[in-house]
Scaffold this motif. Structure first.
Motif, PDB file in Angstrom:
ATOM      1  N   GLY A  81       0.816  -1.208   0.000  1.00 13.05           N
ATOM      2  CA  GLY A  81       0.000   0.000   0.000  1.00 13.05           C
ATOM      3  C   GLY A  81       0.850   1.259   0.000  1.00 13.05           C
ATOM      4  N   LEU A  84       1.964   1.821  -3.462  1.00 12.38           N
ATOM      5  CA  LEU A  84       0.889   2.358  -4.291  1.00 12.38           C
ATOM      6  C   LEU A  84       0.812   3.877  -4.184  1.00 12.38           C
ATOM      7  CD1 LEU A  84      -1.495   1.445  -6.125  1.00 12.38           C
ATOM      8  CD2 LEU A  84      -2.939   1.609  -4.088  1.00 12.38           C
ATOM      9  N   VAL A  85       0.857   4.377  -2.969  1.00 17.38           N
ATOM     10  CA  VAL A  85       0.810   5.822  -2.759  1.00 17.38           C
ATOM     11  C   VAL A  85       2.062   6.481  -3.336  1.00 17.38           C
ATOM     12  CG1 VAL A  85       0.726   7.662  -1.042  1.00 17.38           C
ATOM     13  CG2 VAL A  85      -0.613   5.572  -0.696  1.00 17.38           C
ATOM     14  N   ASP A 104      -8.086   4.578  -3.674  1.00 15.97           N
ATOM     15  CA  ASP A 104      -7.532   3.293  -4.100  1.00 15.97           C
ATOM     16  C   ASP A 104      -8.614   2.397  -4.672  1.00 15.97           C
ATOM     17  OD1 ASP A 104      -8.316   0.965  -1.973  1.00 15.97           O
ATOM     18  OD2 ASP A 104      -8.195   2.909  -0.972  1.00 15.97           O
ATOM     19  N   TYR A 106      -9.176  -1.796  -5.044  1.00 17.56           N
ATOM     20  CA  TYR A 106      -8.693  -3.115  -4.632  1.00 17.56           C
ATOM     21  C   TYR A 106      -9.612  -4.162  -5.247  1.00 17.56           C
ATOM     22  CZ  TYR A 106      -7.507  -6.899  -1.273  1.00 17.56           C
ATOM     23  OH  TYR A 106      -7.121  -8.080  -0.687  1.00 17.56           O
ATOM     24  N   VAL A 120      -4.861  -1.934   3.110  1.00 13.47           N
ATOM     25  CA  VAL A 120      -5.333  -0.560   3.300  1.00 13.47           C
ATOM     26  C   VAL A 120      -4.562   0.129   4.428  1.00 13.47           C
ATOM     27  CG1 VAL A 120      -7.319   0.869   3.926  1.00 13.47           C
ATOM     28  CG2 VAL A 120      -7.592  -1.033   2.334  1.00 13.47           C
ATOM     29  N   ILE A 123      -1.712   1.514   2.719  1.00  6.77           N
ATOM     30  CA  ILE A 123      -2.092   2.704   1.949  1.00  6.77           C
ATOM     31  C   ILE A 123      -2.216   3.909   2.876  1.00  6.77           C
ATOM     32  CG2 ILE A 123      -3.922   3.744   0.550  1.00  6.77           C
ATOM     33  CD1 ILE A 123      -4.504   0.915  -0.531  1.00  6.77           C
ATOM     34  N   CYS A 127      -0.151   7.408   2.856  1.00 11.95           N
ATOM     35  CA  CYS A 127      -0.779   8.732   2.851  1.00 11.95           C
ATOM     36  C   CYS A 127      -0.241   9.604   3.980  1.00 11.95           C
ATOM     37  CB  CYS A 127      -2.291   8.601   2.949  1.00 11.95           C
ATOM     38  SG  CYS A 127      -3.082   8.001   1.439  1.00 11.95           S
ATOM     39  N   LEU A 134      -6.579   9.994   2.679  1.00  8.20           N
ATOM     40  CA  LEU A 134      -7.213   8.870   1.984  1.00  8.20           C
ATOM     41  C   LEU A 134      -8.718   9.086   2.080  1.00  8.20           C
ATOM     42  CD1 LEU A 134      -7.113   6.120   0.587  1.00  8.20           C
ATOM     43  CD2 LEU A 134      -6.877   5.053   2.847  1.00  8.20           C
ATOM     44  N   GLY A 137     -12.224   4.882  -1.693  1.00 10.20           N
ATOM     45  CA  GLY A 137     -11.686   3.700  -2.345  1.00 10.20           C
ATOM     46  C   GLY A 137     -12.811   2.798  -2.794  1.00 10.20           C
ATOM     47  N   LEU A 153      -4.110  -3.824  -7.348  1.00 13.24           N
ATOM     48  CA  LEU A 153      -4.286  -2.498  -6.764  1.00 13.24           C
ATOM     49  C   LEU A 153      -4.099  -1.420  -7.815  1.00 13.24           C
ATOM     50  CD1 LEU A 153      -2.117  -2.772  -3.503  1.00 13.24           C
ATOM     51  CD2 LEU A 153      -4.612  -2.769  -3.637  1.00 13.24           C
ATOM     52  N   GLY A 155      -4.031   3.049  -7.753  1.00 13.38           N
ATOM     53  CA  GLY A 155      -4.094   4.228  -6.900  1.00 13.38           C
ATOM     54  C   GLY A 155      -4.285   5.487  -7.718  1.00 13.38           C
TER      55      GLY A 155
END
Length: 331
Positions: A81, A84-85, A104, A106, A120, A123, A127, A134, A137, A153, A155
């Motif tokens: 996560g 991803l960010v 996001d 998922y 999460v 994620i 963040c 966030l 999502g 995933l 983002g």
């Protein structure tokens, strides 16, 4: 014939509701004063920050790639996560965009609330590191589309910039210095090559010892987020290049104007051990096109500002800009 339910088809609505409840605390921990409303609405709302003369919204989207395969196979899901960010917000700052909020997506074959909660949580941690909220999502349970243990995933980050500051290419000129900010590892690019080499060709496993610890720890080291460093040094930085797929040779030219080339001293790059190892089996040219080689971001800085930036970061000088064909010249 007996009636069937959505759960019989492989979609568990109750599991989805359980997951939403489980992530509320992590999600709320990322909120700032600009977040409007809470969790559970149809859309996330965020107030445009004050203080901009001509605010422009910037957006970036990305995934984690086949690094996810390693996370899934190992069961260690708490770091992807962050990746991803990172892949999104590190792009935003290259156009002088300050990240505001993140969403996001998922998608999985079977929703396992505990696994999804770990993702999460990562994620949310990303963040917090990026100082963005966030705000929303989507979780999709799609049996038949994904194997039960698989998930993917995506983002989406939105930031704000002053219109007059967006064109960083206009700030770049000959004589400026190139400062490298170290990467934390492989980040989130090149994992198909990593997996092919290490697992298929060399027969290594995630438990194989590498640099005194299981290989898994090195391969799942999350992508570094550079937002705080950017904010602290923005006044000194003329342009920024996020070193992702394509490496230095393909990403650095994206911030160069025509008639300017980047001269990078190859021997000055602080190559990480993982790349030194991979480089024993992959041609050097391919290495520099597939991996960051230990450099996660490159900043263009005026010579008089170099000392201030070096004193305020863990960066180091790797080259300079001069007149010539727009490209990277490794010397």
């Amino acid at each position: 014939m007996a009636n069937i339910s959505y759960k019989d088809a492989g979609v568990d609505i109750d599991a989805g509701n359980e997951f939403v409840e489980a992530i509320k605390a992590d999600v709320k921990s990322t909120f700032d004063s600009n977040v409007i409303g809470g969790i559970g609405s149809f859309a996330g709302a965020y107030a445009l920050p004050a203080g901009y003369k001509e605010p422009v919204l910037l957006s970036a989207t990305d995934g984690v790639g086949t690094k996810l395969k390693i996370a899934i196979e190992s069961g260690k899901l708490d770091t992807v996560g962050i990746d991803l960010v990172a892949m999104c917000v590190n792009d935003l700052i290259c156009n002088n965009g300050v990240p505001m909020f993140f969403l996001d997506y998922y998608a999985t074959g079977k929703l396992l609330p505990e696994n999804a909660k770990e993702v999460v949580a990562g994620i949310a941690e990303g963040c917090r590191r990026a100082e963005c909220a966030l705000v929303g999502g989507e979780t999709a349970e799609m049996p038949g589309m994904y194997a039960e243990d698989d998930f993917d995933l995506a983002g989406f980050a939105v930031g704000v910039a002053e219109r007059s500051e967006m064109d960083t290419v206009a700030n770049v000129k000959a004589g400026q210095t190139l400062i490298a900010l170290p990467s934390s590892g492989v980040h989130s690019n090149g994992y198909s090559l990593v997996r092919k080499l290490m697992f298929d060709k060399l027969g290594m496993t995630l438990d194989t010892e590498f640099e005194g610890k299981p290989l898994l720890e090195t391969l799942l080291e999350p992508t570094r987020i550079y937002v705080k460093e950017y904010k602290a040094n923005k006044q000194h930085v003329k342009a920024l290049a996020h070193i992702t797929g394509g490496g230095i040779v393909e990403n650095l030219p994206r911030v160069l104007p025509e008639g300017i080339k980047a001269v990078v001293k190859k021997d000055d790059i602080r190559v990480l051990p993982i790349f030194e190892f991979i480089g024993q089996h992959v041609d050097e040219e391919e290495m520099f096109r597939a991996f960051n080689m230990g450099v996660g971001m490159i900043w263009c800085v005026e010579p008089e500002d170099v000392d201030a930036v070096l004193a305020n970061t863990d960066g180091y000088v790797i080259g300079h800009l001069e007149e010539g064909e727009r490209r990277v010249e490794m010397v």
